[in-house]
Design an enzyme around this catalytic site. Structure first.
Site, PDB file in Angstrom:
ATOM      1  N   TYR A  46     -18.265  14.741 -16.652  1.00 47.34           N
ATOM      2  CA  TYR A  46     -17.557  15.251 -17.819  1.00 47.34           C
ATOM      3  C   TYR A  46     -17.694  16.772 -17.948  1.00 47.34           C
ATOM      4  O   TYR A  46     -18.801  17.317 -17.900  1.00 47.34           O
ATOM      5  CB  TYR A  46     -18.103  14.598 -19.091  1.00 47.34           C
ATOM      6  CG  TYR A  46     -17.476  15.105 -20.368  1.00 47.34           C
ATOM      7  CD1 TYR A  46     -16.219  14.665 -20.768  1.00 47.34           C
ATOM      8  CD2 TYR A  46     -18.133  16.041 -21.163  1.00 47.34           C
ATOM      9  CE1 TYR A  46     -15.638  15.130 -21.938  1.00 47.34           C
ATOM     10  CE2 TYR A  46     -17.563  16.519 -22.327  1.00 47.34           C
ATOM     11  CZ  TYR A  46     -16.306  16.063 -22.713  1.00 47.34           C
ATOM     12  OH  TYR A  46     -15.724  16.543 -23.867  1.00 47.34           O
ATOM     13  N   ASN A 189     -22.293  24.002 -24.438  1.00 46.87           N
ATOM     14  CA  ASN A 189     -22.862  22.818 -25.080  1.00 46.87           C
ATOM     15  C   ASN A 189     -24.282  23.086 -25.567  1.00 46.87           C
ATOM     16  O   ASN A 189     -25.124  23.548 -24.803  1.00 46.87           O
ATOM     17  CB  ASN A 189     -22.866  21.640 -24.101  1.00 46.87           C
ATOM     18  CG  ASN A 189     -22.508  20.347 -24.789  1.00 46.87           C
ATOM     19  OD1 ASN A 189     -22.790  20.167 -25.965  1.00 46.87           O
ATOM     20  ND2 ASN A 189     -21.877  19.445 -24.053  1.00 46.87           N
TER      21      ASN A 189
END
Length: 385
Positions: A46, A189
């Site tokens: 991902y 992230n």
């Protein structure tokens, strides 16, 4: 760098320098090697070689991998509002460095080195204050840090003045990085904005509670509070540790006034005094309890935890996906708890201000103004409080 406390974190942001150890450099190199091998083996990961969000089922062709890195940063750098304070942005950069140096993100050493150089040289990107998603981490604020690393965006030159990133890089003889496969998501992230804000908040809160005790003691002295309210022997099974700590500190601060209470206040001082005076240890102690037992440990853990996704396990050479490291729930709950006890601290302080100004205390004129009427004294100050 060993495990950092919030004090260590804030101190580093206020002029400290970072130098990675050789073992940290090796961890970064190893993490990168694991990620590259996983991609070569045909794995689908991902935001590394797939789209993100609703586009996660779209596979990114190898020939478009570098373009995808830049696109990911540009599309996420969409924050709005006033710029964050420079110290908070430095805290974001520090937390990103702490995450990346673990080797768990797959970042390349040269990319991390640029971020470390920016931190050490005080090259601070302009990051808008609004955009954090909380539940999905600080993607947007961190994207503005990554934006600067690829030579885009703006940098603080001095208070209230900015310049282009390229201009500032040229001044320091630095070059933007060309992000490689998987590096954009490694930079985006995490919980770096939430962690930075809370690290500064808890350090300020620790300073504040000391000031709050001093203010309480001064008010108690001025209002003729009963010193014996803080001079007690608890029942055998009573355990109010932080209340006792607070009472001990107030008693210490009042110790020089003890004779004054005995000689001048006399028997009147034996009466029950207002809650805002005699219950100060319960309220201030409860603040200490929430801060020391709950909020401070949560923030300390988040400073030192890895908050990225995907996550690389170096020993087993595995790339794990679908992790929840980036979720801000623990920090959000700690922030809510801190907000509640700060409000309580403010409330009892305001009640003491009212007692000092309302004219009921012996020797203190209304609003601390002898010629009241012509001058309102501190009346409006109490309204503000």
């Amino acid at each position: 760098m060993d495990r950092l406390s919030p004090f260590d974190f804030v101190e580093l942001c206020c002029g400290g320098k970072i130098k990675l150890s050789r073992s940290e450099e090796k961890a970064v190199e190893r993490g990168r090697a694991v990620l590259e091998e996983a991609i070569r083996s045909g794995g689908e990961y991902y935001a590394v070689n797939t789209g993100v969000g609703a586009l996660l089922d779209r596979r990114i062709p190898p020939v478009k991998m570098l373009e995808f890195q830049e696109n990911l940063v540009l599309s996420h750098a969409c924050g709005v509002g006033k710029p964050l304070e420079e110290c908070i942005v430095k805290g974001m950069m520090l937390h990103m460095i702490l995450n990346l140096k673990s080797g768990y993100s797959g970042i390349r050493p040269e990319t991390l080195e640029l971020l470390v150089e920016m931190f050490n040289r005080n090259i601070i990107p302009v990051v808008p204050e609004k955009g954090s998603l909380g539940a999905s981490g600080d993607l947007i604020p961190q994207a503005h840090i990554a934006l600067a690393m690829i030579g885009r965006g703006r940098i603080f030159r001095m208070p209230y003045a900015t310049c282009s990133t390229i201009e500032e890089f040229d001044r320091h003889n630095l070059r933007p990085v060309k992000l490689q496969m998987g590096e954009a998501i490694a930079l985006l992230n995490g919980t770096s904005l939430m962690t930075s804000l809370m690290a500064f908040a808890v350090v300020y809160a620790k300073n504040l509670i000391t000031t709050a005790h001093i203010a309480a003691a001064m008010s108690i002295a001025a209002l003729g509070g009963n010193h014996e309210a803080f001079d007690f022997t608890p029942q055998k099974w009573n355990r109010r540790v932080y209340r006792d700590v607070s009472a001990d500190f107030i008693r210490f601060l009042l110790s020089s006034k003890k004779q004054h209470f005995k000689d001048e206040a006399g028997i009147k001082n034996k009466r029950q005094k207002p809650y805002s005076l005699r219950c100060s240890p319960r309220v201030l102690g409860s603040f200490l309890e929430a801060l020391c037992r709950y909020v401070w440990p949560v923030v300390s853990d988040e400073i030192n935890n890895f908050s990225g996704n995907p996550e690389i396990f170096l020993e087993s050479e595995m790339v794990a996906q679908g992790r929840d490291n980036f979720h801000g729930q623990s920090l959000a709950q700690a922030a809510d708890a801190l907000a509640v006890v700060l409000a309580n601290l403010s409330g009892i302080s305001e009640r003491r201000i009212d007692k000092l100004l309302n004219g009921s205390a012996k020797g203190l004129p209304s609003f601390l103004m002898r010629s009241s009427g012509l001058n309102t004294g501190l009346m409006i100050v109490q309204y503000t409080a």
